[in-house]
Design a protein around this motif. Structure first.
Motif, PDB file in Angstrom:
ATOM      1  N   ALA A 206      13.135  90.491  34.880  1.00 12.84           N
ATOM      2  CA  ALA A 206      12.129  90.905  34.103  1.00 12.84           C
ATOM      3  C   ALA A 206      11.642  92.087  34.889  1.00 12.84           C
ATOM      4  CB  ALA A 206      11.093  89.571  34.673  1.00 12.84           C
ATOM      5  N   ALA A 210       5.742  92.842  35.886  1.00 12.62           N
ATOM      6  CA  ALA A 210       5.350  91.740  35.249  1.00 12.62           C
ATOM      7  C   ALA A 210       5.379  90.543  36.242  1.00 12.62           C
ATOM      8  CB  ALA A 210       6.220  91.524  34.035  1.00 12.62           C
ATOM      9  N   LEU A 211       6.219  90.735  37.269  1.00 13.95           N
ATOM     10  CA  LEU A 211       6.378  89.607  38.047  1.00 13.95           C
ATOM     11  C   LEU A 211       5.142  89.719  38.992  1.00 13.95           C
ATOM     12  CD1 LEU A 211      10.009  89.617  39.440  1.00 13.95           C
ATOM     13  CD2 LEU A 211       9.006  88.334  37.750  1.00 13.95           C
ATOM     14  N   ASP A 214       2.486  87.863  36.578  1.00 12.75           N
ATOM     15  CA  ASP A 214       2.676  86.577  35.746  1.00 12.75           C
ATOM     16  C   ASP A 214       3.738  85.677  36.446  1.00 12.75           C
ATOM     17  OD1 ASP A 214       3.178  84.409  33.991  1.00 12.75           O
ATOM     18  OD2 ASP A 214       4.132  85.791  32.469  1.00 12.75           O
ATOM     19  N   GLU A 216       4.654  82.647  36.156  1.00 10.82           N
ATOM     20  CA  GLU A 216       5.560  81.970  35.514  1.00 10.82           C
ATOM     21  C   GLU A 216       6.653  82.767  35.355  1.00 10.82           C
ATOM     22  OE1 GLU A 216       7.262  78.563  33.852  1.00 10.82           O
ATOM     23  OE2 GLU A 216       5.224  78.649  34.552  1.00 10.82           O
ATOM     24  N   ARG A 217       6.733  83.908  35.141  1.00 10.90           N
ATOM     25  CA  ARG A 217       8.084  84.900  34.914  1.00 10.90           C
ATOM     26  C   ARG A 217       8.867  84.539  36.191  1.00 10.90           C
ATOM     27  NH1 ARG A 217       7.162  88.962  31.004  1.00 10.90           N
ATOM     28  NH2 ARG A 217       9.153  89.473  31.335  1.00 10.90           N
ATOM     29  N   THR A 220      10.577  81.191  36.523  1.00 10.99           N
ATOM     30  CA  THR A 220      11.654  81.056  35.591  1.00 10.99           C
ATOM     31  C   THR A 220      12.875  81.527  36.046  1.00 10.99           C
ATOM     32  OG1 THR A 220      10.154  80.884  33.569  1.00 10.99           O
ATOM     33  CG2 THR A 220      12.574  81.640  33.225  1.00 10.99           C
ATOM     34  N   LEU A 221      12.687  83.029  36.682  1.00  9.59           N
ATOM     35  CA  LEU A 221      13.865  83.514  37.308  1.00  9.59           C
ATOM     36  C   LEU A 221      14.439  82.666  38.535  1.00  9.59           C
ATOM     37  CD1 LEU A 221      12.436  87.300  37.567  1.00  9.59           C
ATOM     38  CD2 LEU A 221      14.010  86.160  35.660  1.00  9.59           C
TER      39      LEU A 221
END
Length: 241
Positions: A206, A210-211, A214, A216-217, A220-221
């Motif tokens: 990502a 963005a990290l 967010d 949630e990103r 998820t990673l």
């Protein structure tokens, strides 16, 4: 099997044992000569009931695995070495080898503040991934300073993120773990580096920006990284997974 199903099964077995004991007592009242038989029968039921209650104290699902973290035991970031928080940190791996790791603490702190928000727990993520990958055969336990020699161990040597060199500062999870079993050499797995030779492998990534915004990103990673690691361990130690 759900916890409710297990509870119902135990309750049914308990009712059966109690009914058998009541029947034995009634028989003795009616036939005094069966007193010796009643004593032996009662001992058998008591033993069975003891086994039933002791089983409830075992970890539901299977074997315990001790999970621990190497210092500094916090989410890290690599890839922006010129950042204000740049530092060279040294950690000791499970093999006793000093590992020099370039950490940008400034960016790591920014990502950490959003990834670890909303009550997120890395322990919870690891426990869930282990349980799913092992089909319930492994139950993660934490804070075991001196785990039993026979207990498998999962040592999280490093976890966090690093840039991959893609557009927009593409960033993936960066996780290094050791799986330790009695009498064999520890198995070290580094995500994503150890997977780059796999045909068609591309780490989930990502944009760095963005990290920072967010959580949630980032979560998820991390989940993708740990799942890949447990898949690799399952190939090498299928009896555990």
């Amino acid at each position: 099997m759900s916890k409710f199903s297990v509870f119902c099964s135990k309750l049914q077995l308990t009712k059966i044992l109690v009914s058998m004991l009541d029947a034995a007592i009634a028989s003795v009242k009616k036939y005094p000569s069966m007193k010796i038989f009643k004593t032996g029968f009662t001992l058998c039921i008591v033993s069975a009931f003891s086994m039933l209650t002791s089983c409830s104290s075992l970890p539901e699902g299977g074997r315990e695995i001790a999970v621990s973290y190497e210092e500094p035991a916090r989410l890290q970031f690599q890839g922006k070495g010129a950042g204000a928080g740049f530092a060279l940190m040294s950690t000791m791996g499970a093999m006793g080898i000093a590992l020099g790791v370039a950490i940008d603490e400034g960016i790591a702190k920014d990502i950490r503040s959003v990834v670890l928000s909303d009550g997120f727990s890395l322990d919870g993520l690891i426990s869930k991934a282990l349980r799913q990958k092992s089909k319930g055969r492994l139950v993660a336990v934490y804070d075991r300073e001196f785990p039993a020699v026979s207990m498998p161990r999962l040592i999280i040597e490093r976890y966090g993120f690093k840039t991959t060199g893609g557009e927009n500062d593409a960033t993936s999870a960066d996780i290094l773990v050791s799986f330790v079993l009695p009498d064999i050499k520890p198995i070290r797995v580094h995500y994503p580096d150890d997977f780059k030779t796999n045909e068609g492998f591309t780490p989930m990534a990502a944009p760095l920006a963005a990290l920072k915004q967010d959580g949630e990103r980032g979560r998820t990673l991390l989940e993708a990284g740990f799942n890949s690691i447990f898949d690799a361990l399952a190939l090498r130690q299928p009896q555990y997974f």
